[in-house]
Design a protein around this motif. Structure first.
Motif, PDB file in Angstrom:
ATOM      1  N   PHE A   1       3.114 -51.478  65.557  1.00 37.30           N
ATOM      2  CA  PHE A   1       2.656 -50.940  64.279  1.00 37.30           C
ATOM      3  C   PHE A   1       1.278 -51.479  63.917  1.00 37.30           C
ATOM      4  N   MET A   2       1.026 -52.745  64.207  1.00 38.48           N
ATOM      5  CA  MET A   2      -0.247 -53.365  63.848  1.00 38.48           C
ATOM      6  C   MET A   2      -1.339 -53.111  64.887  1.00 38.48           C
ATOM      7  N   SER A   3      -1.047 -52.361  65.912  1.00 33.13           N
ATOM      8  CA  SER A   3      -2.032 -52.093  66.960  1.00 33.13           C
ATOM      9  C   SER A   3      -3.038 -51.050  66.487  1.00 33.13           C
TER      10      SER A   3
ATOM     11  N   TYR B   1       8.180 -50.289  56.747  1.00 28.21           N
ATOM     12  CA  TYR B   1       7.011 -49.531  56.295  1.00 28.21           C
ATOM     13  C   TYR B   1       7.491 -48.244  55.642  1.00 28.21           C
ATOM     14  N   VAL B   2       6.964 -47.953  54.458  1.00 26.64           N
ATOM     15  CA  VAL B   2       7.349 -46.763  53.701  1.00 26.64           C
ATOM     16  C   VAL B   2       6.106 -45.914  53.474  1.00 26.64           C
ATOM     17  N   THR B   3       6.184 -44.673  53.814  1.00 25.42           N
ATOM     18  CA  THR B   3       5.095 -43.722  53.554  1.00 25.42           C
ATOM     19  C   THR B   3       5.692 -42.433  53.035  1.00 25.42           C
ATOM     20  N   GLY B   4       4.979 -41.777  52.105  1.00 31.47           N
ATOM     21  CA  GLY B   4       5.523 -40.550  51.548  1.00 31.47           C
ATOM     22  C   GLY B   4       4.481 -39.656  50.947  1.00 31.47           C
ATOM     23  N   LYS B   5       3.190 -39.959  51.192  1.00 27.21           N
ATOM     24  CA  LYS B   5       2.140 -39.156  50.581  1.00 27.21           C
ATOM     25  C   LYS B   5       0.921 -39.127  51.478  1.00 27.21           C
TER      26      LYS B   5
ATOM     27  N   ILE C   1      -2.327 -60.370  58.832  1.00 26.54           N
ATOM     28  CA  ILE C   1      -1.049 -59.803  58.387  1.00 26.54           C
ATOM     29  C   ILE C   1       0.027 -60.053  59.441  1.00 26.54           C
ATOM     30  N   TYR C   2      -0.308 -59.807  60.711  1.00 21.17           N
ATOM     31  CA  TYR C   2       0.666 -60.012  61.788  1.00 21.17           C
ATOM     32  C   TYR C   2       1.098 -61.475  61.853  1.00 21.17           C
ATOM     33  N   GLU C   3       0.155 -62.391  61.755  1.00 20.20           N
ATOM     34  CA  GLU C   3       0.478 -63.820  61.839  1.00 20.20           C
ATOM     35  C   GLU C   3       1.384 -64.252  60.688  1.00 20.20           C
ATOM     36  N   GLU C   4       1.062 -63.813  59.469  1.00 19.79           N
ATOM     37  CA  GLU C   4       1.840 -64.232  58.294  1.00 19.79           C
ATOM     38  C   GLU C   4       3.231 -63.616  58.304  1.00 19.79           C
TER      39      GLU C   4
ATOM     40  N   PHE D   1      12.125 -49.366  59.729  1.00 19.03           N
ATOM     41  CA  PHE D   1      12.395 -50.792  59.865  1.00 19.03           C
ATOM     42  C   PHE D   1      11.835 -51.275  61.209  1.00 19.03           C
ATOM     43  N   LEU D   2      11.189 -52.436  61.175  1.00 19.99           N
ATOM     44  CA  LEU D   2      10.444 -52.923  62.334  1.00 19.99           C
ATOM     45  C   LEU D   2      10.978 -54.261  62.819  1.00 19.99           C
ATOM     46  N   ASP D   3      11.256 -54.354  64.131  1.00 19.84           N
ATOM     47  CA  ASP D   3      11.561 -55.647  64.731  1.00 19.84           C
ATOM     48  C   ASP D   3      10.265 -56.206  65.317  1.00 19.84           C
ATOM     49  N   ALA D   4      10.356 -57.316  66.035  1.00 20.80           N
ATOM     50  CA  ALA D   4       9.148 -57.975  66.534  1.00 20.80           C
ATOM     51  C   ALA D   4       8.332 -57.048  67.433  1.00 20.80           C
ATOM     52  N   LYS D   5       8.996 -56.306  68.308  1.00 25.18           N
ATOM     53  CA  LYS D   5       8.287 -55.439  69.243  1.00 25.18           C
ATOM     54  C   LYS D   5       7.635 -54.258  68.527  1.00 25.18           C
TER      55      LYS D   5
END
Length: 432
Positions: A95-97, A68-72, A49-52, A86-90
């Protein structure tokens, strides 16, 4: 602008308790170009996922990689207020860690991660600013709204000498009135989005009850490709009753980004009648039909009562003539004939003029005479006090009541899954 006659879906990954479970995307391979496909479960891993996702951000001017959206929470009967991040490169790498995913597992989060589609340059506004096109579809009417961010996506460009956060530069419908503004969509684009939305509804109804209301969000990129992002509202109807309704509040800013932001982004709305700014969670929606009925009743009452003309254009929810049960189309026609018989001037009510400055008295009268559903059932956003004044049948009821709430003030999230039938729009196949 030549819009492609198809719709694409960006890379979207569903997360369950911190683990990616399903990965949808639109194929770009020559043999399967344009197909809506799903990765095999074994390939939906964090490294892949990170690579793509990082590959998708090549040759872009903005620093936004995904959101990323979460609500439940898992097994909750009712979800909490959805949050968007909203996510930038850093921040995307964090997030993927494993640390972040373990935290998501502890919170039992359900959500989705989606590649950020860079908006078309100089579209709806000057420069490259994020925008979203929202289509509200019902069996009787289809409305298209657009929301454009007020700031350039490029993090190197400053507005008024101030450097804005990633949320401030990317937020649209989930930002407040200071962070974004509405925009007018062309008739051609509106008709195209209506056709696409109708096809999606037809596919949904093959595996579900009749759709009563659906709100779909779109975006257009520099290649004029139309991207279907997510569904923000969905209601089903069967046997005269709403048999299934997915409801959740509006999106809000994720706490992790709110701490770094110097501005509070509570979503707000401006009443189209009194001009007061209020929280979107208490927004009410009234139809043009109700507004016109109230306006013509007031206009007729002024001919027989010593009320000054300033009452008609007043923006203050004061006392008003006794309100009869909501008029049907024939009653609206009768009211219009009575106004013409009395020789009263018919004008566009102020709140309708604020909702759509292009309206003319001739267009409104034509819509009343021809029973134009598209015009009569358009929506104007107002505060609870003004909605009560316009729609209440009991004149003794005081403004300020919240009983006039409309379902259009709510939002819903649909995480597109293969069982929902949307992916039948195009031939689907699993990929390794």
């Amino acid at each position: 602008m030549c819009i492609r006659d198809s719709v694409a879906i960006p890379h979207t990954v569903l997360f369950n308790c911190g683990q990616p479970t399903k990965w949808f995307f639109t194929s770009k391979q020559a043999s399967t170009y344009g197909e809506f496909q799903k990765k095999k479960r074994k390939n939906a891993t964090s490294p892949n996922i990170y690579e793509e996702f990082m590959k998708q951000r090549k040759n872009r001017s903005s620093d936004v990689v995904a959101y990323y959206v979460t609500g439940k929470r898992y097994k909750e009967a009712a979800g909490s207020q959805p949050e968007v991040e909203f996510l930038d490169a850093k921040s995307f790498k964090q997030f993927m860690s494993p640390t972040r995913q373990m935290k998501m597992a502890e919170n039992e989060e359900l959500g989705f991660l989606q590649v950020f589609i860079e908006p078309k340059h100089n579209f709806l506004t000057h420069g490259r600013r994020n925008f979203v096109l929202r289509v509200k579809w019902t069996p009787h009417i289809c409305l298209v709204n657009a929301r454009v961010n007020s700031f350039e996506l490029d993090p190197l460009k400053k507005s008024g000498g101030t450097k804005h956060t990633i949320f401030e530069r990317a937020a649209t419908f989930h930002g407040n009135s200071d962070g974004s503004c509405g925009a007018i969509v062309s008739d051609r684009l509106g008709q195209f989005l209506k056709q696409i939305s109708t096809k999606i509804v037809l596919q949904l109804e093959k595996r579900s009850p009749a759709v009563e209301l659906i709100e779909l969000n779109y975006k257009i990129d520099d290649n004029n490709t139309v991207w279907l992002l997510w569904c923000s509202s969905l209601q089903f109807h069967s046997g005269g009753n709403i048999s299934r309704m997915l409801l959740s509040p509006d999106m809000q800013q994720a706490p992790a980004q709110a701490k770094r932001s110097h501005r509070s982004f509570t979503k707000c709305c401006v009443c189209s009648r009194c001009g007061v700014t209020f929280a979107n969670s208490v927004k009410c929606a009234v139809s043009f039909k109700s507004v016109l009925s109230h306006y013509m009743e007031t206009l007729s009452a002024c001919a027989a009562a010593p009320v000054g003309p300033q009452y008609l254009q007043s923006n203050t929810p004061t006392a008003h003539p006794p309100k009869q049960p909501e008029a049907d189309e024939s009653t609206l026609k009768d009211q219009l004939l009575e106004i013409e018989r009395l020789g009263l001037g018919f004008k566009v009510p102020n709140m309708l003029a604020r909702t759509d400055p292009r309206l003319t008295p001739q267009a409104l009268m034509k819509g009343i005479r021809k029973h134009d559903l598209k015009m009569l059932y358009r929506i104007a956003d107002v505060c609870a006090g003004c909605a009560t004044m316009i729609t209440t049948k009991d004149p003794a009821q005081q403004p300020g009541s919240h009983t006039a709430m409309d379902l259009s003030s709510m939002s819903v999230f649909l995480f597109f899954q293969s069982e929902d039938g949307i992916r039948d729009l195009v031939r689907s196949r699993g990929l390794g």
